[in-house]
Design a protein around this motif. Structure first.
Motif, PDB file in Angstrom:
ATOM      1  N   GLU A  50       5.686   3.962   0.557  1.00 43.49           N
ATOM      2  CA  GLU A  50       5.035   2.667   1.375  1.00 43.49           C
ATOM      3  C   GLU A  50       4.323   2.705   3.007  1.00 43.49           C
ATOM      4  O   GLU A  50       5.714   3.299   3.606  1.00 43.49           O
ATOM      5  CB  GLU A  50       5.751   1.515   1.372  1.00 43.49           C
ATOM      6  CG  GLU A  50       5.576  -0.210   1.416  1.00 43.49           C
ATOM      7  CD  GLU A  50       5.870  -0.972   0.973  1.00 43.49           C
ATOM      8  OE1 GLU A  50       5.297  -2.209   1.016  1.00 43.49           O
ATOM      9  OE2 GLU A  50       6.820  -0.499   0.437  1.00 43.49           O
ATOM     10  N   ALA A  51       3.422   2.529   3.536  1.00 41.81           N
ATOM     11  CA  ALA A  51       2.579   2.476   3.792  1.00 41.81           C
ATOM     12  C   ALA A  51       2.747   1.446   5.418  1.00 41.81           C
ATOM     13  O   ALA A  51       3.320  -0.017   4.501  1.00 41.81           O
ATOM     14  CB  ALA A  51       1.550   2.486   4.351  1.00 41.81           C
ATOM     15  N   SER A  52       3.104   1.260   6.144  1.00 45.29           N
ATOM     16  CA  SER A  52       3.425   0.023   6.653  1.00 45.29           C
ATOM     17  C   SER A  52       2.086  -0.892   7.690  1.00 45.29           C
ATOM     18  O   SER A  52       1.166  -0.025   8.107  1.00 45.29           O
ATOM     19  CB  SER A  52       4.952   0.781   8.114  1.00 45.29           C
ATOM     20  OG  SER A  52       4.007   1.378   8.962  1.00 45.29           O
ATOM     21  N   VAL A  80       1.333  -1.373   0.007  1.00 46.68           N
ATOM     22  CA  VAL A  80      -0.035  -0.045  -0.303  1.00 46.68           C
ATOM     23  C   VAL A  80       1.008   1.192  -0.283  1.00 46.68           C
ATOM     24  O   VAL A  80       1.571   1.372   0.685  1.00 46.68           O
ATOM     25  CB  VAL A  80      -1.302  -0.137   1.180  1.00 46.68           C
ATOM     26  CG1 VAL A  80      -1.559   1.635   1.487  1.00 46.68           C
ATOM     27  CG2 VAL A  80      -1.696  -0.854   0.803  1.00 46.68           C
ATOM     28  N   CYS A  95      -4.294   0.970   7.527  1.00 43.24           N
ATOM     29  CA  CYS A  95      -1.879   0.916   7.518  1.00 43.24           C
ATOM     30  C   CYS A  95      -1.902   2.314   8.121  1.00 43.24           C
ATOM     31  O   CYS A  95      -2.415   2.991   8.709  1.00 43.24           O
ATOM     32  CB  CYS A  95      -2.107   1.750   5.917  1.00 43.24           C
ATOM     33  SG  CYS A  95      -2.285   0.476   4.774  1.00 43.24           S
ATOM     34  N   CYS A 144      -0.193  -2.922   6.963  1.00 42.31           N
ATOM     35  CA  CYS A 144      -1.247  -2.762   6.279  1.00 42.31           C
ATOM     36  C   CYS A 144      -2.108  -4.379   6.623  1.00 42.31           C
ATOM     37  O   CYS A 144      -1.731  -5.075   6.371  1.00 42.31           O
ATOM     38  CB  CYS A 144      -0.922  -2.611   4.860  1.00 42.31           C
ATOM     39  SG  CYS A 144      -0.210  -0.730   5.087  1.00 42.31           S
ATOM     40  N   GLU A 145      -3.048  -4.493   7.152  1.00 40.10           N
ATOM     41  CA  GLU A 145      -3.757  -5.395   7.086  1.00 40.10           C
ATOM     42  C   GLU A 145      -5.463  -5.465   6.311  1.00 40.10           C
ATOM     43  O   GLU A 145      -5.857  -4.454   6.128  1.00 40.10           O
ATOM     44  CB  GLU A 145      -3.960  -5.428   8.715  1.00 40.10           C
ATOM     45  CG  GLU A 145      -2.507  -6.122   9.126  1.00 40.10           C
ATOM     46  CD  GLU A 145      -3.737  -6.272  10.598  1.00 40.10           C
ATOM     47  OE1 GLU A 145      -4.265  -6.338  11.204  1.00 40.10           O
ATOM     48  OE2 GLU A 145      -2.851  -7.124  11.405  1.00 40.10           O
ATOM     49  N   ILE A 158      -9.010  -1.378   4.223  1.00 35.92           N
ATOM     50  CA  ILE A 158      -7.770  -2.117   4.679  1.00 35.92           C
ATOM     51  C   ILE A 158      -7.118  -0.801   5.445  1.00 35.92           C
ATOM     52  O   ILE A 158      -7.775   0.743   4.903  1.00 35.92           O
ATOM     53  CB  ILE A 158      -6.388  -2.209   3.295  1.00 35.92           C
ATOM     54  CG1 ILE A 158      -6.771  -3.398   2.807  1.00 35.92           C
ATOM     55  CG2 ILE A 158      -5.471  -1.948   3.451  1.00 35.92           C
ATOM     56  CD1 ILE A 158      -5.851  -2.772   1.658  1.00 35.92           C
TER      57      ILE A 158
END
Length: 199
Positions: free
Chosen positions: A105-107, A95, A120, A109-110, A118
């Motif tokens: 980039e995001a961290s 993401v 993040c 993420c689920e 989602i």
């Protein structure tokens, strides 16, 4: 199963029925199937078919939600709504966000709601009006629409400048204190402007 790096991932179709004898089988794809070039196998009395492939629709973003501005240090939760994100157990490739949607980039993420949501955590960064992309099953979403919501990092906040008085007219060293200075980005982003007070 997927035809690329997802070879070990298997999706079982359901409700399969022969609708035209010897020629046509109709099945339903399972929830959470993601990816492209997905290979199909049909087993009849122990005999395995050859492998045609199909692709699942790529992800798309319909809205981005964040509570206020994001600290330049990162750590702010961001919720992304859309379609074709897969189910909770699926892996998210990436993401990302930025001016073109790929710079940061995001961290953490689920997928928090199957296929449509989602969550993040924003990474350290700078900028305003940043747009998003989601990649699952090796398929990247289009850039999030302008009307879908963006994120903006906090602008710098100044609390003190020292020395406040007595700076030589030919120039001198100042120390500026505050917050949201963007950390490692500061050396290439910070500029100063000396404005004379009105008399």
């Amino acid at each position: 199963s997927s035809g690329d790096e997802y070879d070990a991932e298997r999706f079982d179709a359901s409700g399969c029925q022969v609708t035209v004898p010897h020629e046509v089988i109709v099945c339903y794809t399972p929830a959470g199937a993601v990816g492209q070039a997905i290979d199909w196998k049909v087993v009849v009395d122990g005999q395995v078919s050859r492998l045609p492939s199909t692709s699942v629709a790529p992800p798309s973003i319909t809205a981005v939600f964040v509570d206020g501005v994001v600290s330049t240090a990162g750590g702010t939760p961001v919720t992304i709504a859309g379609r074709n994100f897969g189910i909770r157990d699926n892996r998210i490739d990436a993401v990302t966000y930025g001016v073109t949607g790929v710079e940061v980039e995001a961290s953490a993420c689920e997928v928090t709601e199957d296929d449509v949501e989602i969550v993040c955590v924003a990474s350290p960064g700078v900028g305003a009006g940043l747009r998003w992309r989601v990649t699952v099953g090796n398929q990247m979403s289009p850039l999030s629409p302008l009307g879908a919501g963006t994120i903006s990092y906090s602008p710098p906040v100044l609390s003190a400048v020292t020395p406040a008085l007595g700076v030589p007219t030919q120039g001198g060293r100042l120390t500026i204190s505050g917050s949201e200075f963007a950390h490692e980005y500061a050396s290439r982003c910070v500029r100063g402007l000396l404005v004379a007070p009105l008399s």
